[in-house]
Design a protein around this motif. Structure first.
Motif, PDB file in Angstrom:
ATOM      1  N   ASP A 138       1.024  -1.514   0.479  1.00 19.84           N
ATOM      2  CA  ASP A 138      -0.182  -0.190  -0.173  1.00 19.84           C
ATOM      3  C   ASP A 138       1.088   1.710   0.146  1.00 19.84           C
ATOM      4  OD1 ASP A 138      -1.940  -1.204  -0.803  1.00 19.84           O
ATOM      5  OD2 ASP A 138      -3.054  -1.211   1.862  1.00 19.84           O
ATOM      6  N   LEU A 139       2.324   1.684   0.953  1.00 18.81           N
ATOM      7  CA  LEU A 139       2.892   2.392   1.171  1.00 18.81           C
ATOM      8  C   LEU A 139       3.375   2.469  -0.545  1.00 18.81           C
ATOM      9  CD1 LEU A 139       3.265   4.812   2.822  1.00 18.81           C
ATOM     10  CD2 LEU A 139       5.629   3.092   3.615  1.00 18.81           C
ATOM     11  N   LEU A 140       3.800   1.853  -0.941  1.00 16.26           N
ATOM     12  CA  LEU A 140       4.444   1.558  -2.465  1.00 16.26           C
ATOM     13  C   LEU A 140       3.783   2.580  -3.029  1.00 16.26           C
ATOM     14  CD1 LEU A 140       6.817   0.308  -4.387  1.00 16.26           C
ATOM     15  CD2 LEU A 140       5.419  -2.058  -4.524  1.00 16.26           C
ATOM     16  N   LYS A 141       2.224   1.619  -3.113  1.00 12.39           N
ATOM     17  CA  LYS A 141       1.505   2.070  -4.875  1.00 12.39           C
ATOM     18  C   LYS A 141       1.155   3.225  -4.320  1.00 12.39           C
ATOM     19  CE  LYS A 141      -1.238  -1.563  -4.034  1.00 12.39           C
ATOM     20  NZ  LYS A 141      -2.284  -3.065  -4.188  1.00 12.39           N
ATOM     21  N   TYR A 142       0.762   3.943  -3.130  1.00 17.82           N
ATOM     22  CA  TYR A 142      -0.109   4.619  -2.544  1.00 17.82           C
ATOM     23  C   TYR A 142       0.424   5.575  -2.188  1.00 17.82           C
ATOM     24  CZ  TYR A 142      -3.995   1.692  -3.096  1.00 17.82           C
ATOM     25  OH  TYR A 142      -4.905   0.464  -3.455  1.00 17.82           O
ATOM     26  N   LYS A 143       1.893   6.234  -2.010  1.00 18.03           N
ATOM     27  CA  LYS A 143       3.006   7.466  -1.879  1.00 18.03           C
ATOM     28  C   LYS A 143       3.771   7.398  -2.686  1.00 18.03           C
ATOM     29  CE  LYS A 143       5.630   9.188   1.526  1.00 18.03           C
ATOM     30  NZ  LYS A 143       6.382   9.186   2.712  1.00 18.03           N
ATOM     31  N   TYR A 144       4.475   6.209  -3.194  1.00 18.14           N
ATOM     32  CA  TYR A 144       5.835   6.638  -4.057  1.00 18.14           C
ATOM     33  C   TYR A 144       4.946   5.944  -5.189  1.00 18.14           C
ATOM     34  CZ  TYR A 144       8.914   6.318   0.478  1.00 18.14           C
ATOM     35  OH  TYR A 144       8.770   6.536   1.978  1.00 18.14           O
ATOM     36  N   LEU A 145       4.978   4.915  -5.415  1.00 17.52           N
ATOM     37  CA  LEU A 145       4.785   5.102  -7.026  1.00 17.52           C
ATOM     38  C   LEU A 145       3.387   6.382  -7.763  1.00 17.52           C
ATOM     39  CD1 LEU A 145       3.936   0.682  -7.577  1.00 17.52           C
ATOM     40  CD2 LEU A 145       6.297   2.866  -8.295  1.00 17.52           C
ATOM     41  N   ASP A 146       2.514   6.097  -6.721  1.00 17.89           N
ATOM     42  CA  ASP A 146       1.495   7.390  -6.617  1.00 17.89           C
ATOM     43  C   ASP A 146       2.407   8.832  -7.449  1.00 17.89           C
ATOM     44  OD1 ASP A 146      -0.810   6.530  -7.326  1.00 17.89           O
ATOM     45  OD2 ASP A 146      -1.615   6.840  -5.531  1.00 17.89           O
ATOM     46  N   ASN A 147       3.747   9.242  -6.324  1.00 17.35           N
ATOM     47  CA  ASN A 147       4.081  10.831  -6.353  1.00 17.35           C
ATOM     48  C   ASN A 147       4.978  10.388  -7.810  1.00 17.35           C
ATOM     49  OD1 ASN A 147       4.692  12.668  -4.370  1.00 17.35           O
ATOM     50  ND2 ASN A 147       7.185  12.284  -5.401  1.00 17.35           N
ATOM     51  N   ILE A 148       5.867   9.652  -7.959  1.00 15.87           N
ATOM     52  CA  ILE A 148       6.339   9.446  -9.412  1.00 15.87           C
ATOM     53  C   ILE A 148       5.328   9.395 -10.136  1.00 15.87           C
ATOM     54  CG2 ILE A 148       7.488   7.846 -10.950  1.00 15.87           C
ATOM     55  CD1 ILE A 148       8.981   6.364  -8.060  1.00 15.87           C
ATOM     56  N   VAL A 149       4.089   9.265 -10.363  1.00 19.25           N
ATOM     57  CA  VAL A 149       3.187   9.312 -11.556  1.00 19.25           C
ATOM     58  C   VAL A 149       2.394  10.902 -11.835  1.00 19.25           C
ATOM     59  CG1 VAL A 149       0.785   9.012 -12.215  1.00 19.25           C
ATOM     60  CG2 VAL A 149       2.227   7.144 -11.595  1.00 19.25           C
ATOM     61  N   HIS A 150       1.924  11.327  -9.986  1.00 17.74           N
ATOM     62  CA  HIS A 150       2.620  12.917 -11.184  1.00 17.74           C
ATOM     63  C   HIS A 150       3.134  14.227 -10.814  1.00 17.74           C
ATOM     64  CE1 HIS A 150       2.397  16.200  -8.471  1.00 17.74           C
ATOM     65  NE2 HIS A 150       1.144  16.478  -8.556  1.00 17.74           N
ATOM     66  N   ASN A 151       4.831  13.777 -10.493  1.00 14.28           N
ATOM     67  CA  ASN A 151       5.861  13.705 -10.983  1.00 14.28           C
ATOM     68  C   ASN A 151       5.955  14.271 -12.863  1.00 14.28           C
ATOM     69  OD1 ASN A 151       6.700  15.376  -8.334  1.00 14.28           O
ATOM     70  ND2 ASN A 151       8.040  13.302  -7.802  1.00 14.28           N
ATOM     71  N   ILE A 152       6.106  13.282 -13.079  1.00 17.78           N
ATOM     72  CA  ILE A 152       5.931  12.505 -14.217  1.00 17.78           C
ATOM     73  C   ILE A 152       4.684  13.348 -14.969  1.00 17.78           C
ATOM     74  CG2 ILE A 152       5.958  11.006 -16.269  1.00 17.78           C
ATOM     75  CD1 ILE A 152       7.054   8.682 -14.807  1.00 17.78           C
ATOM     76  N   LYS A 153       4.044  13.580 -14.779  1.00 14.36           N
ATOM     77  CA  LYS A 153       2.602  14.301 -15.705  1.00 14.36           C
ATOM     78  C   LYS A 153       2.639  15.406 -14.909  1.00 14.36           C
ATOM     79  CE  LYS A 153      -0.894  10.134 -15.059  1.00 14.36           C
ATOM     80  NZ  LYS A 153      -2.200   9.890 -15.045  1.00 14.36           N
ATOM     81  N   TYR A 154       3.170  15.599 -14.436  1.00 12.87           N
ATOM     82  CA  TYR A 154       3.482  16.979 -14.120  1.00 12.87           C
ATOM     83  C   TYR A 154       4.935  17.920 -14.555  1.00 12.87           C
ATOM     84  CZ  TYR A 154      -1.480  17.431 -12.783  1.00 12.87           C
ATOM     85  OH  TYR A 154      -2.767  17.291 -12.246  1.00 12.87           O
ATOM     86  N   GLY A 155       5.793  17.508 -15.246  1.00 10.07           N
ATOM     87  CA  GLY A 155       6.858  17.377 -15.782  1.00 10.07           C
ATOM     88  C   GLY A 155       7.680  17.643 -14.613  1.00 10.07           C
ATOM     89  N   VAL A 156       7.867  17.335 -12.965  1.00  6.89           N
ATOM     90  CA  VAL A 156       8.637  17.523 -12.617  1.00  6.89           C
ATOM     91  C   VAL A 156      10.588  16.932 -13.059  1.00  6.89           C
ATOM     92  CG1 VAL A 156      10.123  16.961 -10.282  1.00  6.89           C
ATOM     93  CG2 VAL A 156       7.336  17.689 -11.021  1.00  6.89           C
ATOM     94  N   LYS A 157      11.281  17.301 -13.515  1.00 11.87           N
ATOM     95  CA  LYS A 157      12.071  17.003 -13.711  1.00 11.87           C
ATOM     96  C   LYS A 157      13.111  15.226 -13.253  1.00 11.87           C
ATOM     97  CE  LYS A 157      13.431  21.307 -15.037  1.00 11.87           C
ATOM     98  NZ  LYS A 157      14.752  22.727 -14.505  1.00 11.87           N
ATOM     99  N   ASN A 158      12.835  15.723 -11.813  1.00 12.81           N
ATOM    100  CA  ASN A 158      13.877  14.619 -11.147  1.00 12.81           C
ATOM    101  C   ASN A 158      12.383  14.525 -10.392  1.00 12.81           C
ATOM    102  OD1 ASN A 158      14.653  12.538  -9.457  1.00 12.81           O
ATOM    103  ND2 ASN A 158      15.559  14.311  -8.296  1.00 12.81           N
ATOM    104  N   TYR A 159      11.023  12.583 -11.858  1.00  9.17           N
ATOM    105  CA  TYR A 159      10.588  12.683 -11.141  1.00  9.17           C
ATOM    106  C   TYR A 159      10.420  11.657 -10.221  1.00  9.17           C
ATOM    107  CZ  TYR A 159      12.070   8.609 -14.016  1.00  9.17           C
ATOM    108  OH  TYR A 159      13.108   7.596 -14.608  1.00  9.17           O
ATOM    109  N   LEU A 160      11.699  11.201  -9.668  1.00  7.96           N
ATOM    110  CA  LEU A 160      11.752  10.105  -8.224  1.00  7.96           C
ATOM    111  C   LEU A 160      11.922  10.737  -7.070  1.00  7.96           C
ATOM    112  CD1 LEU A 160      14.906   8.156  -9.602  1.00  7.96           C
ATOM    113  CD2 LEU A 160      12.493   7.727  -9.683  1.00  7.96           C
ATOM    114  N   SER A 161      11.817  12.701  -6.969  1.00  7.60           N
ATOM    115  CA  SER A 161      11.381  12.899  -5.418  1.00  7.60           C
ATOM    116  C   SER A 161      10.676  13.169  -5.490  1.00  7.60           C
ATOM    117  CB  SER A 161      12.322  14.533  -6.602  1.00  7.60           C
ATOM    118  OG  SER A 161      11.923  15.547  -5.383  1.00  7.60           O
ATOM    119  N   MET A 162      10.768  13.014  -3.495  1.00  4.81           N
ATOM    120  CA  MET A 162       9.284  12.835  -3.127  1.00  4.81           C
ATOM    121  C   MET A 162       8.810  14.047  -2.576  1.00  4.81           C
ATOM    122  SD  MET A 162       8.739   9.731  -3.096  1.00  4.81           S
ATOM    123  CE  MET A 162       9.125   9.243  -4.691  1.00  4.81           C
TER     124      MET A 162
END
Length: 160
Positions: free
Chosen positions: A126-150
């Protein structure tokens, strides 16, 4: 008649994929993990359903093998939770492969998921999906250069 051709093709692909996944037992036994024939069929059904849901096409079982062989040494996976965990990871992989718009390669996404799963998430899917992977998806969709950034405000801070 056309349905019979598709069914025969599906059976061939499924048998080949089944055997590919079954070969993983050679390595996973080192970690006390083994998939039964029934377990493999469950995994292949999850894969099939995930591919249909996400509109993806895949031939062979290479990705399933990579997932199993990458995650088999996790300290958070035991024979007790093995099939459920791998099943969930497979479903998660295909979902987030789509959500990240293929910006992350297959192997990179698998390795990223494993790293978060073993470290920050300490085995929590759940933490993997709903925190970390969701954050990466958000960053990619909104053009954050370092999409791995939390840190969701990292780009804004860089602009100052």
């Amino acid at each position: 008649m056309e349905n019979n051709i598709v069914s025969i093709s599906d059976l061939f692909v499924s048998k080949e994929t089944f055997l590919e996944v079954q070969k993983c037992n050679e390595k996973t036994l080192e970690y006390g993990l083994k998939l039964s024939a029934e377990d493999i069929n469950i995994i292949l059904q999850t894969r099939k359903e995930s591919l249909i849901k996400t509109g993806r096409i895949e031939l062979g079982g290479e990705l399933i093998q990579k997932i199993i062989l990458t995650f088999c040494d996790s300290p958070y996976i035991s024979q007790y939770n093995y099939i459920e965990t791998i099943d969930d990871i497979i479903e998660t992989f295909y979902y987030y492969k789509n959500e990240t718009m293929d910006e992350i390669g297959d192997e990179d996404l698998i390795n990223l998921m494993k790293n978060y799963f073993d470290n920050e998430c300490q085995g929590s899917l759940d933490l993997l999906k709903y925190k970390y992977l969701d954050n990466i998806v958000h960053n990619i969709k909104y053009g954050v250069k370092n999409y791995l950034s939390m840190n969701e405000y990292e780009d804004e801070e860089d602009d100052k």
